[in-house]
Design a protein around this motif. Structure first.
Motif, mmCIF file in Angstrom:
data_model
loop_
_atom_site.group_PDB
_atom_site.id
_atom_site.type_symbol
_atom_site.label_atom_id
_atom_site.label_comp_id
_atom_site.label_asym_id
_atom_site.label_seq_id
_atom_site.Cartn_x
_atom_site.Cartn_y
_atom_site.Cartn_z
ATOM 1 N N VAL A 177 -11.534 5.195 2.319
ATOM 2 C CA VAL A 177 -10.660 4.476 3.246
ATOM 3 C C VAL A 177 -11.369 4.269 4.577
ATOM 4 O O VAL A 177 -12.363 4.931 4.876
ATOM 5 C CB VAL A 177 -9.331 5.235 3.480
ATOM 6 N N THR A 219 -1.119 8.009 7.316
ATOM 7 C CA THR A 219 -0.135 7.241 6.551
ATOM 8 C C THR A 219 -0.787 5.938 6.099
ATOM 9 O O THR A 219 -1.907 5.615 6.498
ATOM 10 C CB THR A 219 1.107 6.924 7.405
ATOM 11 N N ALA A 220 -0.061 5.170 5.320
ATOM 12 C CA ALA A 220 -0.582 3.903 4.817
ATOM 13 C C ALA A 220 -0.864 2.920 5.947
ATOM 14 O O ALA A 220 -1.712 2.036 5.808
ATOM 15 C CB ALA A 220 0.397 3.298 3.828
ATOM 16 N N ASP A 221 -0.183 3.052 7.078
ATOM 17 C CA ASP A 221 -0.403 2.152 8.219
ATOM 18 C C ASP A 221 -1.656 2.510 9.013
ATOM 19 O O ASP A 221 -2.124 1.695 9.809
ATOM 20 C CB ASP A 221 0.797 2.176 9.159
ATOM 21 N N ARG A 244 -6.989 1.655 5.597
ATOM 22 C CA ARG A 244 -7.040 0.627 4.561
ATOM 23 C C ARG A 244 -8.000 1.132 3.498
ATOM 24 O O ARG A 244 -9.073 1.664 3.808
ATOM 25 C CB ARG A 244 -7.545 -0.677 5.162
ATOM 26 N N ILE A 245 -7.639 0.960 2.241
ATOM 27 C CA ILE A 245 -8.498 1.394 1.143
ATOM 28 C C ILE A 245 -9.635 0.394 0.983
ATOM 29 O O ILE A 245 -9.414 -0.813 0.956
ATOM 30 C CB ILE A 245 -7.703 1.525 -0.167
ATOM 31 N N MET A 284 0.849 -1.174 0.000
ATOM 32 C CA MET A 284 0.000 0.000 0.000
ATOM 33 C C MET A 284 0.891 1.231 0.000
ATOM 34 O O MET A 284 2.039 1.170 -0.358
ATOM 35 C CB MET A 284 -0.910 -0.043 1.227
ATOM 36 N N GLY A 285 0.393 2.369 0.378
ATOM 37 C CA GLY A 285 1.210 3.563 0.404
ATOM 38 C C GLY A 285 0.902 4.505 -0.740
ATOM 39 O O GLY A 285 1.439 5.591 -0.811
ATOM 40 N N HIS A 286 0.041 4.082 -1.647
ATOM 41 C CA HIS A 286 -0.322 4.930 -2.767
ATOM 42 C C HIS A 286 -1.790 5.311 -2.630
ATOM 43 O O HIS A 286 -2.665 4.455 -2.652
ATOM 44 C CB HIS A 286 -0.093 4.188 -4.083
ATOM 45 N N PHE A 287 -2.020 6.593 -2.448
ATOM 46 C CA PHE A 287 -3.392 7.076 -2.282
ATOM 47 C C PHE A 287 -3.812 7.846 -3.520
ATOM 48 O O PHE A 287 -3.016 8.542 -4.127
ATOM 49 C CB PHE A 287 -3.493 8.017 -1.075
ATOM 50 N N ASP A 291 1.597 10.915 2.077
ATOM 51 C CA ASP A 291 0.569 10.793 3.112
ATOM 52 C C ASP A 291 -0.730 11.412 2.596
ATOM 53 O O ASP A 291 -0.717 12.375 1.838
ATOM 54 C CB ASP A 291 0.998 11.498 4.399
#
Length: 80
Positions: free
Chosen positions: A10, A64-66, A69-70, A1-4, A41
């Motif tokens: 979310v 952040t990605a942590d 969850r999408i 993940m990490g890509h928004f 972020d």
């Protein structure tokens, strides 16, 4: 993940901020990505105040990605 992506839906996977205060986001709260900073972020607009949905209260929070969850839409099934 990490890509928004802007407009992605979310869900918070843990409590964010001070939950007892207005700025807190409880785990399980749904939000929409409204922006992404240069670090990757996401700036998310979370819907809060489930007891009063007609007021449309929301809180914007950097995550952040942590933290989230999408949510993906379930595939549609054809019947018939």
């Amino acid at each position: 993940m990490g890509h928004f992506e802007i407009g992605a839906t979310v869900i918070a996977v843990r409590d964010l901020g001070r939950v007892r205060w207005r700025s807190g986001i409880p785990r399980g709260t749904v939000g929409v990505v409204v922006g992404v900073d240069w670090l990757g972020d996401a700036r998310v607009n979370f819907a809060v105040g489930a007891s009063k949905p007609d007021r449309g209260e929301s809180v914007e929070h950097i995550v952040t990605a942590d933290d989230v969850r999408i949510l993906r839409a379930a595939p549609r099934r054809r019947i018939g």
